[in-house]
Scaffold this motif. Structure first.
Motif, short mmCIF file in Angstrom:
data_model
loop_
_atom_site.label_atom_id
_atom_site.label_comp_id
_atom_site.label_asym_id
_atom_site.label_seq_id
_atom_site.Cartn_x
_atom_site.Cartn_y
_atom_site.Cartn_z
N GLN A 295 6.95 32.48 -34.56
CA GLN A 295 5.59 32.82 -34.96
C GLN A 295 4.93 31.65 -35.68
OE1 GLN A 295 5.40 36.26 -37.43
NE2 GLN A 295 3.17 36.41 -37.36
N LYS A 296 5.72 30.97 -36.55
CA LYS A 296 5.18 29.79 -37.22
C LYS A 296 4.81 28.71 -36.20
CE LYS A 296 7.68 30.37 -41.59
NZ LYS A 296 8.73 29.79 -42.48
N HIS A 297 5.69 28.55 -35.20
CA HIS A 297 5.42 27.55 -34.16
C HIS A 297 4.12 27.86 -33.43
CE1 HIS A 297 6.18 24.64 -31.00
NE2 HIS A 297 6.03 25.62 -30.09
N PHE A 298 3.94 29.15 -33.05
CA PHE A 298 2.71 29.54 -32.37
C PHE A 298 1.50 29.35 -33.29
CE2 PHE A 298 5.37 32.01 -29.31
CZ PHE A 298 4.85 31.46 -28.15
N THR A 299 1.72 29.64 -34.58
CA THR A 299 0.62 29.45 -35.53
C THR A 299 0.22 27.97 -35.61
OG1 THR A 299 1.36 31.34 -36.83
CG2 THR A 299 -0.09 29.76 -37.92
N ASN A 300 1.24 27.10 -35.66
CA ASN A 300 0.95 25.66 -35.69
C ASN A 300 0.26 25.20 -34.41
OD1 ASN A 300 2.11 25.44 -38.22
ND2 ASN A 300 4.15 24.98 -37.38
N VAL A 301 0.75 25.73 -33.29
CA VAL A 301 0.12 25.37 -32.01
C VAL A 301 -1.33 25.82 -31.97
CG1 VAL A 301 0.14 25.79 -29.51
CG2 VAL A 301 2.28 25.29 -30.73
N THR A 302 -1.56 27.05 -32.49
CA THR A 302 -2.94 27.57 -32.52
C THR A 302 -3.83 26.71 -33.40
OG1 THR A 302 -2.10 29.81 -32.19
CG2 THR A 302 -4.33 29.59 -33.04
N GLU A 303 -3.28 26.32 -34.55
CA GLU A 303 -4.06 25.46 -35.45
C GLU A 303 -4.34 24.12 -34.78
OE1 GLU A 303 -1.84 25.21 -38.99
OE2 GLU A 303 -2.33 27.25 -39.69
N ASP A 304 -3.34 23.56 -34.09
CA ASP A 304 -3.53 22.29 -33.39
C ASP A 304 -4.59 22.44 -32.31
OD1 ASP A 304 -1.65 21.14 -34.99
OD2 ASP A 304 0.00 21.37 -33.56
N LEU A 305 -4.54 23.56 -31.58
CA LEU A 305 -5.56 23.78 -30.53
C LEU A 305 -6.95 23.91 -31.15
CD1 LEU A 305 -3.70 26.32 -28.20
CD2 LEU A 305 -4.29 23.93 -27.69
N ASP A 306 -7.04 24.56 -32.29
CA ASP A 306 -8.33 24.67 -32.98
C ASP A 306 -8.84 23.28 -33.36
OD1 ASP A 306 -8.27 27.40 -32.70
OD2 ASP A 306 -7.47 27.78 -34.73
#
Length: 292
Positions: free
Chosen positions: A257-268
């Motif tokens: 979940q943290k990884h997906f959160t980081n990926v989402t933040e990176d995409l943002d």
């Protein structure tokens, strides 16, 4: 008047004579049927008596054989005791909890072994007994020499059981000596209490069919309890392992979940950069550089 009375008396006497000497009418066919039924009942009774006589002969033969077993041939007595022990154990214990004539590490083969987890370990049951000495004291109860010899023979047998069937690290610290006769068992406890105490000190417990039945039922209950506890421990271990797996899965899910959160933040952030770059690119494209 007298004449009438005399005539009446004559008539009465005549009628009485007729009744007395009159032959009754007999139905021969009825008599034949009654005789046939009587013969059938007699035949049935005779058949029953013959059957009972045969059963008495069989019982007498069985009693004679039983007496020969108890008082005569030593090998026959041993087989009788072993058979009674086997039947008793097989009726009470589960097949996987006992063995007959199995070989111990020392090479000896006891009559029966009750399989118990170590400790305490397998418990041996011996079915032999010095009946020759016992028979002598039965025939002559006042002979002190016979009584002394019987006691010595029993103690020697107790020593043999303790030496052969109590093996440190392999068997239980005690064994059982099975006596196939309740009367002999009772007399041994009543007349020779010192021998019974000696057996207890040697950790050899003397049992009869009744006491062995109670002992085996207790052992069976204990084994069932041990089995239940073993299964319960296995279930607990499996639950502990399952909880550990669930904990690891939860940690990995959190990390994912943290990884997906980081990926989402990176995409943002990428989207923000794109939004910033696009107007500048449009502005550059719309610049008039002029052509010479």
């Amino acid at each position: 008047m007298t004449t009438y009375i005399l005539m009446l008396l004559v008539i009465i006497v005549f009628l009485l004579l007729v009744v007395i000497f009159k032959k009754p009418h007999v139905d021969i066919s009825v008599l034949r049927e009654d005789n046939a039924r009587l013969r059938e009942r007699l035949a049935e009774r005779l058949g029953t008596l013959a059957q009972n006589a045969n059963e008495l002969k069989t019982i007498s033969a069985d009693i004679a054989n039983f007496k020969d077993i108890l008082m005569g041939n030593k090998q026959a007595r041993g087989s009788f005791g072993e058979r009674q022990l086997e039947d008793l154990v097989a009726d009470i214990m589960a097949p996987e909890t006992y063995a007959f004539q199995c070989k111990l590490s020392t090479g000896v083969r006891p009559d029966c072994v009750i399989r118990l987890p170590y400790p305490p370990g397998d418990m041996v049951i011996d079915s032999k007994f010095p009946l020759e000495s016992y028979n002598r004291i039965v025939n002559d109860k006042n002979n002190q020499l016979y009584r002394k010899q019987f006691e010595l023979d029993v103690r020697k047998h107790i020593d043999d059981i303790a030496d052969k069937y109590i093996i440190s690290g392999e068997t239980a610290e005690s064994a059982m000596m099975f006596i196939a006769s309740e009367s002999i068992f009772d007399e041994l406890n009543r007349e020779f209490p010192g021998t019974v105490e000696y057996a207890a000190r040697k950790k050899v417990f003397i049992v009869s069919p009744a006491t062995l039945w109670a002992t085996l039922n207790t052992i069976r209950a204990v084994l069932s309890d041990i089995k239940i506890k073993r299964v319960a421990n296995q279930i607990k271990q499996e639950l502990d392992t399952l909880l550990e797996d669930l904990s690891r899965l939860n940690d990995r899910t959190i990390n994912l979940q943290k990884h997906f959160t980081n990926v989402t933040e990176d995409l943002d952030q990428v989207q923000i950069s794109i939004r910033k770059i696009t107007p500048r690119a449009e502005k550059i494209r719309n610049m008039d550089f002029g052509e010479d």
